[in-house]
Scaffold this motif. Sequence first.
Motif, short mmCIF file in Angstrom:
data_model
loop_
_atom_site.label_atom_id
_atom_site.label_comp_id
_atom_site.label_asym_id
_atom_site.label_seq_id
_atom_site.Cartn_x
_atom_site.Cartn_y
_atom_site.Cartn_z
N THR A 41 0.84 -1.20 0.00
CA THR A 41 0.00 0.00 0.00
C THR A 41 0.87 1.25 0.00
O THR A 41 2.00 1.24 0.51
N LEU A 42 0.33 2.30 -0.57
CA LEU A 42 1.00 3.60 -0.62
C LEU A 42 0.30 4.52 0.37
O LEU A 42 -0.91 4.72 0.26
N ILE A 43 1.06 5.04 1.33
CA ILE A 43 0.46 5.86 2.38
C ILE A 43 1.16 7.21 2.44
O ILE A 43 2.37 7.28 2.69
N PRO A 44 0.40 8.31 2.21
CA PRO A 44 0.99 9.65 2.30
C PRO A 44 1.50 9.92 3.73
O PRO A 44 0.90 9.48 4.71
N GLU A 45 2.60 10.64 3.82
CA GLU A 45 3.19 11.03 5.11
C GLU A 45 3.37 12.55 5.15
O GLU A 45 4.49 13.05 5.04
N PRO A 46 2.27 13.30 5.30
CA PRO A 46 2.37 14.76 5.29
C PRO A 46 3.23 15.33 6.41
O PRO A 46 3.73 16.44 6.31
N LYS A 47 3.46 14.56 7.48
CA LYS A 47 4.29 15.03 8.59
C LYS A 47 5.73 14.52 8.49
O LYS A 47 6.51 14.68 9.43
N ASN A 48 6.09 13.95 7.34
CA ASN A 48 7.46 13.47 7.15
C ASN A 48 8.41 14.67 7.22
O ASN A 48 8.24 15.64 6.49
N PRO A 49 9.42 14.62 8.13
CA PRO A 49 10.29 15.79 8.31
C PRO A 49 11.20 16.09 7.12
O PRO A 49 11.73 17.20 7.02
N TYR A 50 11.38 15.14 6.20
CA TYR A 50 12.26 15.34 5.05
C TYR A 50 11.51 15.76 3.80
O TYR A 50 12.07 16.40 2.92
N ASP A 51 10.22 15.38 3.71
CA ASP A 51 9.44 15.65 2.50
C ASP A 51 7.96 15.55 2.85
O ASP A 51 7.43 14.46 3.05
N SER A 52 7.28 16.70 2.92
CA SER A 52 5.86 16.70 3.31
C SER A 52 4.97 16.04 2.26
O SER A 52 3.81 15.73 2.53
N ALA A 53 5.52 15.79 1.06
CA ALA A 53 4.76 15.11 0.00
C ALA A 53 5.14 13.63 -0.10
O ALA A 53 4.76 12.95 -1.04
N ALA A 54 5.89 13.12 0.89
CA ALA A 54 6.38 11.74 0.85
C ALA A 54 5.23 10.73 0.82
O ALA A 54 4.20 10.92 1.46
N ILE A 55 5.45 9.66 0.05
CA ILE A 55 4.51 8.54 -0.01
C ILE A 55 5.28 7.28 0.37
O ILE A 55 6.17 6.83 -0.37
N ALA A 56 4.94 6.72 1.53
CA ALA A 56 5.61 5.50 2.02
C ALA A 56 5.00 4.28 1.35
O ALA A 56 3.80 4.24 1.06
N VAL A 57 5.85 3.27 1.13
CA VAL A 57 5.41 1.99 0.58
C VAL A 57 5.40 0.99 1.74
O VAL A 57 6.44 0.72 2.33
N HIS A 58 4.20 0.50 2.07
CA HIS A 58 4.02 -0.41 3.21
C HIS A 58 3.73 -1.83 2.73
O HIS A 58 2.78 -2.04 1.97
N ALA A 59 4.54 -2.77 3.20
CA ALA A 59 4.22 -4.19 3.07
C ALA A 59 3.52 -4.58 4.36
O ALA A 59 3.41 -3.78 5.29
N THR A 60 3.05 -5.81 4.47
CA THR A 60 2.37 -6.26 5.67
C THR A 60 3.26 -6.07 6.91
O THR A 60 2.78 -5.69 7.97
N GLN A 61 4.57 -6.30 6.76
CA GLN A 61 5.49 -6.26 7.89
C GLN A 61 6.00 -4.86 8.23
O GLN A 61 6.68 -4.68 9.22
N GLY A 62 5.75 -3.87 7.38
CA GLY A 62 6.20 -2.51 7.64
C GLY A 62 6.65 -1.78 6.39
O GLY A 62 6.51 -2.28 5.27
N VAL A 63 7.19 -0.59 6.59
CA VAL A 63 7.63 0.26 5.47
C VAL A 63 8.85 -0.38 4.80
O VAL A 63 9.77 -0.84 5.46
N ILE A 64 8.81 -0.41 3.45
CA ILE A 64 9.95 -0.93 2.70
C ILE A 64 10.68 0.16 1.91
O ILE A 64 11.73 -0.07 1.35
N GLY A 65 10.11 1.36 1.86
CA GLY A 65 10.72 2.46 1.13
C GLY A 65 9.69 3.51 0.78
O GLY A 65 8.61 3.56 1.38
N TYR A 66 10.02 4.32 -0.23
CA TYR A 66 9.18 5.44 -0.63
C TYR A 66 9.13 5.56 -2.14
O TYR A 66 10.04 5.10 -2.84
#
Length: 108
Positions: A41-66
């Motif tokens: 799943t792709l989950i927006p991270e508006p509070k990401n301190p490096y990039d307010s437009a960041a989109i995290a890539v989540h697998a069942t076990q956790g974030v795998i990247g962006y």
Amino acid sequence: APRRRQRQGIVVDIVGESFNNEDGTSRQAIIQSLQIGERVTLIPEPKNPYDSAAIAVHATQGVIGYLSRDDDDLREAARSGKIQKVEVDAVGPSQTGHLGVRLRVICT
């Protein structure tokens, strides 16, 4: 991030896969357990301190990247709910020598 439009979606490489998650989990360990075709799943991270437009890539076990900053159209599609399906297309060595992930993204 290189990508190409295909009949069945957009293929795109993720970034940030060599880092560990804030909770200490290894993205590389999670990536090693991924299966081709596995849904993520792709989950927006508006509070990401490096990039307010960041989109995290989540697998069942956790974030795998962006999604890369270069993928503005996909990042916007994720924020606006236009992503239908995201799955692992390939796992293999990245340019950094770590395991990388290629996604297949289907938009509406």
